[in-house]
Design a protein around this motif. Structure first.
Motif, short mmCIF file in Angstrom:
data_model
loop_
_atom_site.label_atom_id
_atom_site.label_comp_id
_atom_site.label_asym_id
_atom_site.label_seq_id
_atom_site.Cartn_x
_atom_site.Cartn_y
_atom_site.Cartn_z
N SER A 36 0.67 -1.37 -0.10
CA SER A 36 -0.21 -0.08 0.23
C SER A 36 0.63 1.16 0.00
O SER A 36 1.90 1.30 0.54
N GLU A 37 0.55 2.29 -0.88
CA GLU A 37 1.04 3.45 -0.82
C GLU A 37 0.84 4.33 0.69
O GLU A 37 -0.14 4.24 1.32
N PRO A 38 1.99 5.04 0.98
CA PRO A 38 1.90 5.80 2.34
C PRO A 38 0.82 6.73 2.16
O PRO A 38 0.48 7.24 1.15
N ASP A 39 0.15 6.50 3.36
CA ASP A 39 -1.19 7.35 3.29
C ASP A 39 -0.97 8.44 4.59
O ASP A 39 -0.28 9.48 4.20
N ASP A 40 -1.72 8.60 5.71
CA ASP A 40 -1.76 9.43 6.50
C ASP A 40 -0.34 9.35 7.67
O ASP A 40 -0.23 10.11 8.45
N GLY A 41 0.56 8.36 7.32
CA GLY A 41 1.57 8.11 8.22
C GLY A 41 1.29 7.46 9.49
O GLY A 41 2.33 7.47 10.27
N GLY A 48 -1.36 -3.64 18.90
CA GLY A 48 -2.37 -2.34 18.96
C GLY A 48 -1.79 -1.23 19.39
O GLY A 48 -2.55 -0.05 19.31
N LYS A 49 -0.58 -1.01 19.24
CA LYS A 49 0.21 0.10 19.46
C LYS A 49 0.16 1.00 18.13
O LYS A 49 0.30 0.60 17.07
N VAL A 50 -0.06 2.41 18.21
CA VAL A 50 -0.32 3.35 17.03
C VAL A 50 1.29 4.09 16.88
O VAL A 50 1.83 4.59 17.97
N VAL A 51 1.89 3.82 15.66
CA VAL A 51 2.99 4.42 15.43
C VAL A 51 2.94 5.49 14.30
O VAL A 51 2.34 5.19 13.30
N GLN A 52 3.33 6.75 14.75
CA GLN A 52 3.17 7.47 13.51
C GLN A 52 4.61 7.95 12.71
O GLN A 52 5.55 8.06 13.48
N LEU A 136 10.05 7.59 13.38
CA LEU A 136 8.62 6.95 14.13
C LEU A 136 8.54 7.76 15.31
O LEU A 136 9.37 8.05 16.25
N ARG A 137 7.31 7.89 15.84
CA ARG A 137 6.96 8.31 16.96
C ARG A 137 5.79 7.55 17.63
O ARG A 137 4.60 7.19 17.13
#
Length: 592
Positions: A36-41, A48-52, A136-137
């Motif tokens: 998949s192409e990068p979306d909102d980052g 279940g951890k969210v990585v920005q 990564l955040r």
């Protein structure tokens, strides 16, 4: 404990790399799965951890401490990214380039210290270098259960260019294990014609960077028209678009068998529609003239034409003679046919001789430019063995000069294209030349057969040089194409093997080239000439004579004389082979 854990992780990375678990080799271009192409980052791990993911530009990977890593983190080895794949796609972010989508997963080794990735893309010729930093955040520290998280990056590359892609995980220390933390891939981008129509690709302004510069340098004038009689000639050609940045054009012209070129410069007019005209004066009528036109850009491509300049009254006289001849033939056609048949029956086969074929083939001096010898001379890629020593290299150079200067051929030789090899890369240059040339000619010898068939003496062999590796690659590529042509009933005449030794063909020709046509020089050179030009020198009632290609007279021309010296190992002036006009210090062989 932290130091002990760091040392344990470092040794674990070393063991994984040597056992094949560390992904440091080239990956396939297409990973065979949907990326998949990068979306909102934002990415969500398996736990279940969210990585920005924040994408930034960079010039070179920064040291560990500059990325916020502590001294403990910078001593820990982070494994290289895994399952790297590269997929060609289309994206609005790459309007004039090809879009490459990179996908990968983080390594579970040291993932708790992972802070991001570096993506570096650079072309083999160094014309295009790109770098992206994916920071990564996270709100919580990652662990081994998050290794299934997929990451992706989009890069734009130029058309028809070979690239190397490198992927780093950071932070990382700059130590001896730096390369073990790298995942790499090789990719050659598609041609412009594969993704756009011909009209779009013909406009060089639709390219960027080095691809745009290369396209403009390859531009040649279209619709060249030459007219004139007497001592004046008019040359008309179309100009390049104003956006190409060409300031002027050069027109070179000379008589066919001369090398003293005259030059005329024409300035590029801005905002002018139509063609450009050049008027040439003080010319010799009833003479063939060679004309070359090219732009003012460095290394620009030239286009050559040939024109016969007539006398002002030459055409009316020729028309009268033609009409009279037609009337005479119409009145006496039956008589001429009878006489012709009777002569053939009494005198045997008719012998026709043509001297000076292809320009100055029979003249030992003043070789004409190749573009003037014939409209499309046969192109030859000459390959020779680097194991034969300086004498064998000199023989290959003399054979190439003789074919190009006397036999109306366009020869490609590595000694003449060192600049192109350095600019394009050895393997790219080799593959392109073998594919584009009409013939591939291999100069065979015993050392060539031993090296190609690997039948040398037992024991460890010395490491091959760059030239030797290039020759082995050329032999393998030619053999593969020859076998493929045989299996598909293709054209086998493209591949030719030649030799100068009196030894049998079995002792000199590698096994991979046994299907190619073989000629022993100079005994079989007339047959080789016939092969290259698709000419039948002997046929019933007709014999085409070409001067100075037989074993008893080829040395009567200067380039053939140099070849004779190389065959017999006679010393000569160092610059003779490169400058055929220089005096030759080689005993003249006895004439026929």
């Amino acid at each position: 404990m932290a130091e002990l854990f760091a040392n344990f992780a470092l040794w674990g990375l070393l063991w994984a790399s040597f056992s094949g678990l560390a992904r440091g080799a080239d990956y396939p271009v297409d990973c065979g799965k949907e990326v998949s192409e990068p979306d909102d980052g934002r990415r969500t791990s398996g736990s279940g951890k969210v990585v920005q993911v924040i994408v930034k530009s960079c010039s070179t990977p920064s040291p560990c401490t500059e990325e916020g890593g502590t001294s403990e983190q910078c001593r820990v080895a982070i494994g290289p990214p895994e399952d790297l794949c590269v997929t060609s796609t289309s994206s609005s972010q790459c309007p004039r380039k090809e879009a490459l989508l990179l996908g990968w997963k983080a390594s579970p080794l040291g993932i708790e210290f992972l802070r991001g990735f570096y993506v570096r893309v650079h072309s083999e010729d160094g014309s295009d270098v790109q770098c992206q930093r994916l920071a990564l955040r996270t709100v919580a520290e990652l662990d081994a259960g998050d290794a299934s998280m997929e990451f992706s990056a989009l890069v734009c590359v130029q058309f028809s260019t070979a690239y190397s892609l490198l992927l780093y995980a950071y932070p990382f220390p700059h130590d001896s294990t730096y390369q073990l933390r790298t995942a790499t891939a090789a990719h050659t981008s598609r041609a412009c014609e594969d993704t756009h129509d011909a009209g779009y690709c013909s406009n060089c302004m639709n390219y960027d960077g080095y691809a745009k510069e290369s396209c403009i340098r390859k531009w040649v004038p279209e619709n060249i028209t030459v007219s004139g009689t007497g001592s004046t000639m008019n040359v008309t050609f179309s100009k390049a678009p104003d956006s190409y940045g060409i300031s002027s054009y050069t027109v070179l012209y000379t008589r066919r068998q001369e090398v003293n070129w005259q030059r005329v410069t024409v300035q590029h007019p801005l905002q002018l529609q139509g063609a450009l005209q050049v008027l040439l004066h003080d010319l010799s009528p009833r003479t063939d003239y060679c004309i070359q036109i090219f732009s003012s850009l460095p290394d620009s491509t030239r286009k050559a034409v040939m024109y016969h300049l007539r006398e002002p009254d030459e055409f009316p006289i020729l028309a009268v003679v033609t009409v009279a001849s037609v009337l005479l033939v119409a009145l006496a056609v039956l008589l001429q046919v009878c006489v012709h048949r009777r002569c053939l029956m009494q005198k045997g086969p008719l012998v026709v001789e043509r001297k000076g074929l292809f320009g100055s083939l029979g003249s030992p001096s003043s070789p004409a430019p190749q573009s003037c010898l014939q409209s499309s001379p046969p192109s030859i890629f000459l390959c020779y063995s680097p194991w034969g020593g300086p004498q064998h290299t000199r023989l290959a150079l003399a054979l190439a000069s003789y074919l190009q200067l006397h036999c109306a051929c366009q020869v490609t030789l590595d000694l003449w294209e060192e600049l192109s090899m350095a600019r394009e890369g050895h393997m790219t240059w080799l593959s392109e030349r073998i594919g584009s040339c009409r013939f591939v000619m291999v100069l065979c010898s015993q050392s060539l057969k031993q090296s190609a068939d690997r039948t040398g003496p037992p024991g460890p062999q010395p490491l091959a040089s760059e030239q030797e590796r290039l020759f082995l690659a050329a032999t393998s590529l030619a053999g593969e194409q020859l076998l493929q042509a045989r299996l598909t009933s293709g054209d086998l005449s493209k591949f030719i093997t030649v030799s100068f030794s009196q030894d049998g063909a079995d002792a000199q020709i590698p096994r991979v080239l046994e299907l190619a046509a073989h000629y022993r020089l100079m005994q079989d050179f007339p047959k080789l000439f016939s092969h290259l030009h698709s000419l039948r020198l002997d046929q019933p009632g007709y014999r085409l004579h070409v001067g100075n290609i037989a074993p008893d007279d080829y040395y009567l021309v200067r380039s053939g004389y140099l070849l004779y010296c190389a065959i017999n190992g006679t010393p000569q002036a160092p610059d003779t082979a490169l400058a055929p006009q220089a005096p030759v210090h080689c005993p003249r062989p006895a004439g026929p």
